[in-house]
Motif scaffolding. Sequence first.
Motif, PDB file in Angstrom:
ATOM      1  N   PRO A 152       0.843  -1.205   0.000  1.00 61.40           N
ATOM      2  CA  PRO A 152       0.000   0.000   0.000  1.00 61.40           C
ATOM      3  C   PRO A 152       0.872   1.247   0.000  1.00 61.40           C
ATOM      4  O   PRO A 152       2.055   1.183   0.371  1.00 61.40           O
ATOM      5  N   LEU A 153       0.306   2.364  -0.389  1.00 65.47           N
ATOM      6  CA  LEU A 153       1.083   3.600  -0.491  1.00 65.47           C
ATOM      7  C   LEU A 153       1.666   4.015   0.859  1.00 65.47           C
ATOM      8  O   LEU A 153       2.775   4.551   0.925  1.00 65.47           O
ATOM      9  N   ARG A 154       0.950   3.751   1.953  1.00 72.45           N
ATOM     10  CA  ARG A 154       1.448   4.138   3.282  1.00 72.45           C
ATOM     11  C   ARG A 154       2.730   3.404   3.655  1.00 72.45           C
ATOM     12  O   ARG A 154       3.454   3.824   4.564  1.00 72.45           O
ATOM     13  N   ALA A 155       3.028   2.299   2.935  1.00 75.73           N
ATOM     14  CA  ALA A 155       4.235   1.517   3.227  1.00 75.73           C
ATOM     15  C   ALA A 155       5.454   2.032   2.465  1.00 75.73           C
ATOM     16  O   ALA A 155       6.570   1.562   2.700  1.00 75.73           O
ATOM     17  N   HIS A 156       5.252   2.964   1.543  1.00 72.84           N
ATOM     18  CA  HIS A 156       6.404   3.534   0.820  1.00 72.84           C
ATOM     19  C   HIS A 156       6.168   5.015   0.536  1.00 72.84           C
ATOM     20  O   HIS A 156       6.243   5.487  -0.602  1.00 72.84           O
ATOM     21  N   LYS A 157       5.914   5.755   1.636  1.00 69.83           N
ATOM     22  CA  LYS A 157       5.644   7.188   1.503  1.00 69.83           C
ATOM     23  C   LYS A 157       6.855   7.970   0.999  1.00 69.83           C
ATOM     24  O   LYS A 157       6.716   9.113   0.539  1.00 69.83           O
ATOM     25  N   GLU A 158       8.033   7.363   1.079  1.00 67.04           N
ATOM     26  CA  GLU A 158       9.233   8.049   0.566  1.00 67.04           C
ATOM     27  C   GLU A 158       9.150   8.283  -0.940  1.00 67.04           C
ATOM     28  O   GLU A 158       9.920   9.070  -1.499  1.00 67.04           O
ATOM     29  N   ASP A 159       8.189   7.597  -1.608  1.00 69.34           N
ATOM     30  CA  ASP A 159       8.008   7.792  -3.052  1.00 69.34           C
ATOM     31  C   ASP A 159       7.029   8.922  -3.381  1.00 69.34           C
ATOM     32  O   ASP A 159       6.796   9.210  -4.559  1.00 69.34           O
ATOM     33  N   LEU A 160       6.442   9.548  -2.357  1.00 70.43           N
ATOM     34  CA  LEU A 160       5.423  10.580  -2.599  1.00 70.43           C
ATOM     35  C   LEU A 160       5.960  11.744  -3.417  1.00 70.43           C
ATOM     36  O   LEU A 160       5.247  12.305  -4.261  1.00 70.43           O
ATOM     37  N   SER A 161       7.211  12.123  -3.175  1.00 76.70           N
ATOM     38  CA  SER A 161       7.788  13.247  -3.910  1.00 76.70           C
ATOM     39  C   SER A 161       7.849  12.944  -5.412  1.00 76.70           C
ATOM     40  O   SER A 161       7.447  13.770  -6.244  1.00 76.70           O
ATOM     41  N   LEU A 162       8.348  11.742  -5.763  1.00 76.45           N
ATOM     42  CA  LEU A 162       8.418  11.340  -7.175  1.00 76.45           C
ATOM     43  C   LEU A 162       7.021  11.202  -7.779  1.00 76.45           C
ATOM     44  O   LEU A 162       6.785  11.609  -8.919  1.00 76.45           O
ATOM     45  N   LEU A 163       6.112  10.630  -7.015  1.00 75.41           N
ATOM     46  CA  LEU A 163       4.739  10.457  -7.499  1.00 75.41           C
ATOM     47  C   LEU A 163       4.070  11.808  -7.742  1.00 75.41           C
ATOM     48  O   LEU A 163       3.340  11.992  -8.721  1.00 75.41           O
ATOM     49  N   THR A 164       4.338  12.760  -6.844  1.00 76.40           N
ATOM     50  CA  THR A 164       3.759  14.101  -6.988  1.00 76.40           C
ATOM     51  C   THR A 164       4.231  14.753  -8.280  1.00 76.40           C
ATOM     52  O   THR A 164       3.439  15.273  -9.067  1.00 76.40           O
ATOM     53  N   GLU A 165       5.529  14.706  -8.502  1.00 76.91           N
ATOM     54  CA  GLU A 165       6.111  15.299  -9.718  1.00 76.91           C
ATOM     55  C   GLU A 165       5.550  14.632 -10.968  1.00 76.91           C
ATOM     56  O   GLU A 165       5.180  15.300 -11.944  1.00 76.91           O
ATOM     57  N   HIS A 166       5.459  13.310 -10.916  1.00 80.74           N
ATOM     58  CA  HIS A 166       4.963  12.551 -12.080  1.00 80.74           C
ATOM     59  C   HIS A 166       3.511  12.893 -12.381  1.00 80.74           C
ATOM     60  O   HIS A 166       3.157  13.182 -13.541  1.00 80.74           O
ATOM     61  N   PHE A 167       2.655  12.865 -11.360  1.00 88.16           N
ATOM     62  CA  PHE A 167       1.220  13.086 -11.588  1.00 88.16           C
ATOM     63  C   PHE A 167       0.901  14.534 -11.949  1.00 88.16           C
ATOM     64  O   PHE A 167      -0.001  14.801 -12.740  1.00 88.16           O
ATOM     65  N   ILE A 168       1.650  15.479 -11.386  1.00 87.91           N
ATOM     66  CA  ILE A 168       1.437  16.888 -11.765  1.00 87.91           C
ATOM     67  C   ILE A 168       1.745  17.074 -13.248  1.00 87.91           C
ATOM     68  O   ILE A 168       0.987  17.721 -13.975  1.00 87.91           O
ATOM     69  N   SER A 169       2.855  16.504 -13.701  1.00 90.88           N
ATOM     70  CA  SER A 169       3.221  16.605 -15.125  1.00 90.88           C
ATOM     71  C   SER A 169       2.178  15.919 -16.004  1.00 90.88           C
ATOM     72  O   SER A 169       1.775  16.456 -17.042  1.00 90.88           O
ATOM     73  N   GLU A 170       1.740  14.733 -15.589  1.00 95.10           N
ATOM     74  CA  GLU A 170       0.776  13.953 -16.372  1.00 95.10           C
ATOM     75  C   GLU A 170      -0.560  14.670 -16.478  1.00 95.10           C
ATOM     76  O   GLU A 170      -1.138  14.790 -17.573  1.00 95.10           O
ATOM     77  N   VAL A 171      -1.066  15.161 -15.349  1.00100.66           N
ATOM     78  CA  VAL A 171      -2.369  15.831 -15.337  1.00100.66           C
ATOM     79  C   VAL A 171      -2.312  17.158 -16.094  1.00100.66           C
ATOM     80  O   VAL A 171      -3.235  17.502 -16.840  1.00100.66           O
TER      81      VAL A 171
END
Length: 444
Positions: free
Chosen positions: A306-325
Amino acid sequence: MNVIDVMDCAFGGCMAEDTLREAAKRIVDSNKNSLIVVDNYKRYFGILRTSKLLENRGDNSKKVKDVAEYIEPLEEFQNIKTIKNTGSDVIPVVNKEMIPVGVVSLGCIIDHCRCLKEKRKSCKVMGPKYTIDNIIGESEAIRNLKKRIIAASKIKSTVLIMGETGVGKELVANAIVSLSKRRYEPWVRINCAAIPENLLESELFGYEQGSFTGAIRGGSTGKFEIADGGSIFLDEIGDMKLDMQAKILRVLQENEIEKIGGSFPIAVDTRVIAATHENLSSLVNERRFRKDLFYRLNVIPINIPPLRAHKEDLSLLTEHFISEVSFEFGIEKPCIEKEVLDMAYEYDWPGNIREFRNFIEMMVSASSGMITAERASEFFMYHAHEDSRQEKNQLKSSSYEVEKETIRRVLKIHNGNKNKAAESLGISRSTLYNKINRFNIKEA
């Protein structure tokens, strides 16, 4: 697709010890251009072509074995992709005992492949939509997940993908297929929970014309047949009913399906990738999921964290989804305040990647060049209130179940005697009756 699916069972034959005159008569009677030659034990010996008979016309001293041509036969359950060019227009097919069971012609294979290609085209079969590069993250949990995906892609064993709702089970399934040898073959996906129980069998296995009221003319090709040679994704398999589970088990064991209204099984070579958010082990214990099917599916288990088990990836996910959206909306990519990420780290994301992606989309759509902590706080305050309300409801539900179970247990101890049960519980007889009615407790 195997040889048995395309072979012609109608063929002429003769014995190796037959004379050429006898063989010529058999060719005329069978209306074939060649005969399958067998020995005295009915085992494959070779083929006799009409051209050989014409070359040796008038020579009565020769027998069939003297002019027969040996062509390497095919096995009936051999995959047609492994057929090599023998230079012959007809290739014999034998069983395990080397007894001829049919013949395969090049034209027959071409026609069958063309027919299957048209079926797949009409069903709009597409390849994998995502690759392993679409899985964003550099945490240890994601690195381990990618290692499992790569390992699973190298073999064709069944895969069972497990994880909470929203973790990206279909994304992982696509990644496996995109790396496998079957990446250019059909890739069929079906959500077992989204299709009514009475329609699921026809969707998976197809049906023959006239097999039931409303069946379309010409019948229908099922998902497993469409995916022949490729892979099929059975999403939410934990929601499948027991009778359908038995049919899926047969496909995995025998590599064959049977259409509704069909009179014979159809061999399929389809890799199964299944997914579920349920705990199948618990369902097996509750007898809601077949143990034998669970073992068949759980050959290569992949658990998505689950996402709560790898919150250290939130920064990369944020950058990726902002660009995608931003690209999807056709707008300039907005900036984001650091406090928004701090809030995101504090939240547990019960909806996982899907919920986080929706959150980013919400923030981007409402931004004017900047995603602010003020705007994001509205989202987190709302969900904090919702979580609190759900916890209270769970507590009430828990208290309700505890009280109901206590009353049921005390009644059982006193063999249903209401007076003794009420006395043990420290309540009046009338109160006990009210609780029995309210909790709908059935008397033994």
